[in-house]
Write a protein that holds these residues in place. Structure first.
Motif, PDB file in Angstrom:
ATOM      1  N   ASN A 195       0.841  -1.196   0.000  1.00 42.33           N
ATOM      2  CA  ASN A 195       0.000   0.000   0.000  1.00 42.33           C
ATOM      3  C   ASN A 195       0.876   1.246   0.000  1.00 42.33           C
ATOM      4  O   ASN A 195       1.349   1.672   1.042  1.00 42.33           O
ATOM      5  CB  ASN A 195      -0.908   0.005   1.235  1.00 42.33           C
ATOM      6  CG  ASN A 195      -1.680  -1.301   1.373  1.00 42.33           C
ATOM      7  OD1 ASN A 195      -2.396  -1.705   0.475  1.00 42.33           O
ATOM      8  ND2 ASN A 195      -1.486  -1.982   2.497  1.00 42.33           N
ATOM      9  N   ILE A 209      -1.519   4.848  -7.362  1.00 39.90           N
ATOM     10  CA  ILE A 209      -1.955   4.217  -6.111  1.00 39.90           C
ATOM     11  C   ILE A 209      -1.717   2.715  -6.169  1.00 39.90           C
ATOM     12  O   ILE A 209      -2.173   2.052  -7.098  1.00 39.90           O
ATOM     13  CB  ILE A 209      -3.468   4.474  -5.882  1.00 39.90           C
ATOM     14  CG1 ILE A 209      -3.768   5.973  -5.927  1.00 39.90           C
ATOM     15  CG2 ILE A 209      -3.940   3.832  -4.583  1.00 39.90           C
ATOM     16  CD1 ILE A 209      -5.262   6.290  -5.957  1.00 39.90           C
ATOM     17  N   CYS A 211      -2.635  -0.569  -4.003  1.00 39.75           N
ATOM     18  CA  CYS A 211      -3.562  -0.958  -2.939  1.00 39.75           C
ATOM     19  C   CYS A 211      -3.700  -2.467  -2.966  1.00 39.75           C
ATOM     20  O   CYS A 211      -3.918  -3.041  -4.046  1.00 39.75           O
ATOM     21  CB  CYS A 211      -4.895  -0.280  -3.235  1.00 39.75           C
ATOM     22  SG  CYS A 211      -6.189  -0.680  -2.087  1.00 39.75           S
ATOM     23  N   HIS A 212      -3.565  -3.137  -1.817  1.00 39.29           N
ATOM     24  CA  HIS A 212      -3.617  -4.606  -1.781  1.00 39.29           C
ATOM     25  C   HIS A 212      -2.622  -5.205  -2.773  1.00 39.29           C
ATOM     26  O   HIS A 212      -2.900  -6.248  -3.379  1.00 39.29           O
ATOM     27  CB  HIS A 212      -5.024  -5.118  -2.129  1.00 39.29           C
ATOM     28  CG  HIS A 212      -6.086  -4.810  -1.093  1.00 39.29           C
ATOM     29  ND1 HIS A 212      -7.361  -4.445  -1.441  1.00 39.29           N
ATOM     30  CD2 HIS A 212      -6.064  -4.799   0.252  1.00 39.29           C
ATOM     31  CE1 HIS A 212      -8.078  -4.250  -0.350  1.00 39.29           C
ATOM     32  NE2 HIS A 212      -7.313  -4.449   0.692  1.00 39.29           N
ATOM     33  N   GLU A 214      -1.699  -4.206  -5.750  1.00 36.31           N
ATOM     34  CA  GLU A 214      -1.982  -4.010  -7.171  1.00 36.31           C
ATOM     35  C   GLU A 214      -2.157  -2.521  -7.453  1.00 36.31           C
ATOM     36  O   GLU A 214      -2.619  -1.786  -6.587  1.00 36.31           O
ATOM     37  CB  GLU A 214      -3.298  -4.709  -7.575  1.00 36.31           C
ATOM     38  CG  GLU A 214      -3.403  -6.173  -7.248  1.00 36.31           C
ATOM     39  CD  GLU A 214      -2.768  -7.045  -8.313  1.00 36.31           C
ATOM     40  OE1 GLU A 214      -2.493  -6.531  -9.418  1.00 36.31           O
ATOM     41  OE2 GLU A 214      -2.539  -8.235  -8.026  1.00 36.31           O
ATOM     42  N   VAL A 215      -1.853  -2.095  -8.694  1.00 37.77           N
ATOM     43  CA  VAL A 215      -2.139  -0.716  -9.074  1.00 37.77           C
ATOM     44  C   VAL A 215      -3.652  -0.545  -9.109  1.00 37.77           C
ATOM     45  O   VAL A 215      -4.377  -1.367  -9.669  1.00 37.77           O
ATOM     46  CB  VAL A 215      -1.534  -0.373 -10.448  1.00 37.77           C
ATOM     47  CG1 VAL A 215      -1.986   1.000 -10.908  1.00 37.77           C
ATOM     48  CG2 VAL A 215      -0.007  -0.424 -10.373  1.00 37.77           C
ATOM     49  N   TYR A 216      -4.127   0.532  -8.478  1.00 44.91           N
ATOM     50  CA  TYR A 216      -5.567   0.802  -8.395  1.00 44.91           C
ATOM     51  C   TYR A 216      -5.916   1.948  -9.343  1.00 44.91           C
ATOM     52  O   TYR A 216      -5.320   3.022  -9.258  1.00 44.91           O
ATOM     53  CB  TYR A 216      -5.936   1.175  -6.956  1.00 44.91           C
ATOM     54  CG  TYR A 216      -7.355   1.662  -6.818  1.00 44.91           C
ATOM     55  CD1 TYR A 216      -8.419   0.765  -6.887  1.00 44.91           C
ATOM     56  CD2 TYR A 216      -7.641   3.007  -6.655  1.00 44.91           C
ATOM     57  CE1 TYR A 216      -9.728   1.204  -6.779  1.00 44.91           C
ATOM     58  CE2 TYR A 216      -8.951   3.454  -6.536  1.00 44.91           C
ATOM     59  CZ  TYR A 216      -9.992   2.547  -6.603  1.00 44.91           C
ATOM     60  OH  TYR A 216     -11.276   2.988  -6.513  1.00 44.91           O
ATOM     61  N   PRO A 321      -1.032   5.175   3.577  1.00 38.33           N
ATOM     62  CA  PRO A 321      -0.021   4.374   2.870  1.00 38.33           C
ATOM     63  C   PRO A 321       1.194   4.146   3.756  1.00 38.33           C
ATOM     64  O   PRO A 321       1.394   4.873   4.736  1.00 38.33           O
ATOM     65  CB  PRO A 321       0.347   5.257   1.679  1.00 38.33           C
ATOM     66  CG  PRO A 321       0.149   6.655   2.191  1.00 38.33           C
ATOM     67  CD  PRO A 321      -0.995   6.590   3.174  1.00 38.33           C
TER      68      PRO A 321
ATOM     69  N   CYS B 211     -11.909  -1.515  -1.904  1.00 39.21           N
ATOM     70  CA  CYS B 211     -10.982  -1.350  -3.015  1.00 39.21           C
ATOM     71  C   CYS B 211     -10.676  -2.731  -3.579  1.00 39.21           C
ATOM     72  O   CYS B 211     -10.377  -3.643  -2.805  1.00 39.21           O
ATOM     73  CB  CYS B 211      -9.721  -0.700  -2.441  1.00 39.21           C
ATOM     74  SG  CYS B 211      -8.418  -0.478  -3.612  1.00 39.21           S
ATOM     75  N   HIS B 212     -10.778  -2.896  -4.904  1.00 43.02           N
ATOM     76  CA  HIS B 212     -10.556  -4.208  -5.506  1.00 43.02           C
ATOM     77  C   HIS B 212     -11.458  -5.265  -4.845  1.00 43.02           C
ATOM     78  O   HIS B 212     -11.046  -6.420  -4.680  1.00 43.02           O
ATOM     79  CB  HIS B 212      -9.089  -4.659  -5.364  1.00 43.02           C
ATOM     80  CG  HIS B 212      -8.104  -3.859  -6.168  1.00 43.02           C
ATOM     81  ND1 HIS B 212      -6.846  -3.543  -5.700  1.00 43.02           N
ATOM     82  CD2 HIS B 212      -8.172  -3.294  -7.390  1.00 43.02           C
ATOM     83  CE1 HIS B 212      -6.190  -2.836  -6.607  1.00 43.02           C
ATOM     84  NE2 HIS B 212      -6.971  -2.664  -7.640  1.00 43.02           N
ATOM     85  N   TYR B 216     -10.458  -2.115   2.673  1.00 43.79           N
ATOM     86  CA  TYR B 216      -9.063  -1.684   2.736  1.00 43.79           C
ATOM     87  C   TYR B 216      -8.826  -0.982   4.072  1.00 43.79           C
ATOM     88  O   TYR B 216      -9.527  -0.034   4.400  1.00 43.79           O
ATOM     89  CB  TYR B 216      -8.766  -0.737   1.564  1.00 43.79           C
ATOM     90  CG  TYR B 216      -7.405  -0.088   1.662  1.00 43.79           C
ATOM     91  CD1 TYR B 216      -6.253  -0.818   1.383  1.00 43.79           C
ATOM     92  CD2 TYR B 216      -7.266   1.237   2.055  1.00 43.79           C
ATOM     93  CE1 TYR B 216      -5.002  -0.239   1.481  1.00 43.79           C
ATOM     94  CE2 TYR B 216      -6.014   1.824   2.158  1.00 43.79           C
ATOM     95  CZ  TYR B 216      -4.890   1.080   1.877  1.00 43.79           C
ATOM     96  OH  TYR B 216      -3.650   1.653   1.986  1.00 43.79           O
ATOM     97  N   ALA B 219      -1.998   0.884   5.793  1.00 41.01           N
ATOM     98  CA  ALA B 219      -0.741   0.303   6.258  1.00 41.01           C
ATOM     99  C   ALA B 219      -0.731   0.099   7.770  1.00 41.01           C
ATOM    100  O   ALA B 219      -0.166  -0.856   8.276  1.00 41.01           O
ATOM    101  CB  ALA B 219       0.427   1.176   5.831  1.00 41.01           C
TER     102      ALA B 219
END
Lengths: 389, 389
Positions: A195, A209, A211-212, A214-216, A321, B211-212, B216, B219
């Motif tokens: 993240n 970004i 996130c998890h 992967e690119v979001y 982040p 998210c995804h 989420y 961090a």
């Protein structure tokens, strides 16, 4: 295909290590790896240091798979690179460009550079495995088109993919430039961070970004459009129609404008001299004056850094982040800028969000764009071919 | 276990449908499902409407697996519910509470309510499959503890899990209240949306992020802490130490304060009457006055909505969600508030981010917290037992 994915993201390893990472039995991993070597996807390179006994092999994507082309189209610059499947550079060229000239002019130049660099590398169009292209605007990733890009209106709905289809049989993937910087850093980090954010400060301000892991890209592909976050309700009007956007007050053009004002007002001998000699002042000139101790230049950099830090504070409160990497033209301006950003973020964000937060310049630096484009090209090509998940 | 996951998130289906969703062969699905029925995890319920031939069965998580307890601890309220594995309610109780009284007082009451509601449902502690608890502060999800919660300092590092361990053999999971609202909506939507936000406006302002397709948490577990995003550089000082935080200017207490000021200044007969009769004014009273056409009440609601919309505009530019659901105590205030939020967001966000953006009140309403807590309890319990991924 999990094995190829692992070989790519982890930059290789022994059969034993790969089997462990994926939780496969030794015999299952051996069978799968033998098959992938037969198909020409994996190959053994060099030797891994071993703790004893015979030295372990290092399995990586087969260099013979073909070359990747990474293109980074900025608002005022153009970078093209030819890369191996392990993302090392075979050839690279960068030059100034003006994206407002429209796709016809800019892409003709991109096509010429692609040809020249392939020839330099002893390759031709048929050796190309995949092409990745970054552009400075929001992209509908599924169809590879820009959507209402504020900095480049002539590119709206233009299909870069179709434009290159005649020359290259290889698939072409288009994404926002900052998303590619984020993808490049994700690859550099071997996905060890899940993240984080990449902020690009140049002509505009954008954010990639992760996130998890992967690119979001957001619901409509416009995630990370932080340049128009308001940092001053009484601020100047931005080209987007609103007032006080951080991009209008702290990106490259705003820094230049503040510097010209300081020069004209007699507040800085260094900036005035620069304006006299070159006829203009760039952000790097302000950085140089600042490093030489010029108070006005220091003030400008501090102000820009504080405003960007103020925007970032909101984003950090929301997204929490672990890292924020800052890249783009602004990185040439020196350490004072980074200090001002940090000061503003730490002051305005909640303690829990910043306790372990790291803010630094992008480790991949100015090569982040083309490397990210190469990662996109390889990863998506393997997906299209049905060998990556 | 993908099959249980599918049965849970899709609220059941026939063998055929489940096999299709997972890309399993019919025979593989049949074998797996028979095994899960034998283990008591899945059961067949009712009958699905069928297009012809014999009517298809409806496979769901076995209701006999046990009951779930969902607890939603707010800053000023407490809700406890007993739920079936399909998240329908067996019993529920809500009451006013003050989280600042500390974990000892509040959790003793939670424990009593849990016992009473179980008894009402004809169940006992041994029938409990899992417990989910939402709290109004940042949570370290892995260890189930609050981390420096600004609204509830006495809870810092307190282990809610340990507190309940004596009474329940079932696992206890703790998460931030807004994360649970987001999880509840994700379940209600059968995961049909991947990227959306849930904003809770009550005593504070928080945000749950999906998210995804997953909640989420950030961090350090503090993602969604949007209450301290600055919306006015000249604004009042917040308890966090900064100025102009949206929470200090537009959450429940700010609305109450503005209403009392209007009543005392003679700007609103309706609010003055409320203050005289009840000795205080709550957000719902302002909503009532507004619906009766009181201009001062309308102005207060509009101002709060605009400020929250201003914060949301930044968040929408950054995150580009498809939907924003607004919940919490504020939903009782009426439609004018939502209109003011929308106006502010559409004005300040980029066109691409808002083209398909929907902003509405949370469909699960005030039950979102306990339902989300139930989803957490079930999902995490299945994971702990090794039967869900």
């Amino acid at each position: 295909m999990q094995l190829l994915e692992t070989a790519f993201w982890s930059a290789g390893g022994s059969r034993h290590v790969m089997a462990e990472r994926l939780g496969f039995s030794k015999s299952k991993a051996n069978t799968l790896i033998a098959g992938l070597i037969d198909q020409g996807m994996l190959a053994e390179y060099g030797m891994q240091p071993s703790s004893g006994g015979r030295r372990a092999e290092n399995l990586q994507l087969n260099a013979g798979l073909g070359a990747l082309i990474g293109v980074d189209i900025g608002a005022t610059s153009l970078d093209v690179a030819i890369l191996r499947p392990d993302l090392t550079l075979l050839a690279q060229h960068g030059e100034a460009a003006d994206v407002r000239q429209g796709p016809g002019v800019v892409l003709a130049r991109v096509r010429t550079l692609m040809r020249e660099l392939l020839t330099q590398s002893g390759l031709s169009a048929k050796d190309v495995l995949g092409v990745g292209i970054g552009v400075p605007g929001p992209v509908n990733f599924a169809i590879g088109q820009l959507v209402s890009p504020p900095l480049m209106p002539a590119w709206d709905s233009f299909s870069i993919r179709d434009y290159l289809r005649e020359e290259y049989a290889a698939p072409v993937f288009v994404d926002n430039d900052v998303n590619l910087m984020a993808l490049g850093e994700l690859w550099r980090l071997r996905r060890s961070l899940s993240n984080f954010l990449v902020i690009k400060v140049g002509t505009g301000i954008g954010c990639g970004i992760v996130c998890h892991g992967e690119v979001y890209r957001g619901a409509a592909g416009s995630a990370g459009d932080v340049g128009h976050i308001c940092v001053d309700q009484e601020g100047p009007r931005c080209h987007c129609g609103n007032v006080g956007c951080v991009e209008a007050m702290a990106a490259g053009p705003a820094i230049t404008r503040m510097a010209v004002d300081a020069a004209n007002a007699g507040e800085s001998a260094a900036l005035a001299a620069c304006l006299r000699e070159k006829g203009r002042i760039e952000a790097t000139d302000v950085g140089e004056a600042s490093r030489a101790g010029d108070a006005a230049a220091n003030g400008i950099i501090q102000r820009a850094g504080n405003l960007i830090g103020q925007m970032l504070a909101s984003v950090v409160n929301f997204f929490n982040p672990s890292h924020v990497f800052i890249g783009g033209g602004i990185t040439g301006i020196g350490p004072l800028f980074l200090a001002a950003v940090r000061q503003s973020v730490y002051q305005r964000s909640l303690a829990l969000s910043t306790r372990h937060l790291e803010i630094q310049y992008t480790p991949l630096g100015m090569q982040g764009g083309v490397i990210g484009a190469g990662v996109l090209a390889l990863h998506e090509t393997l997906k299209v071919r049905g060998v990556a998940p």
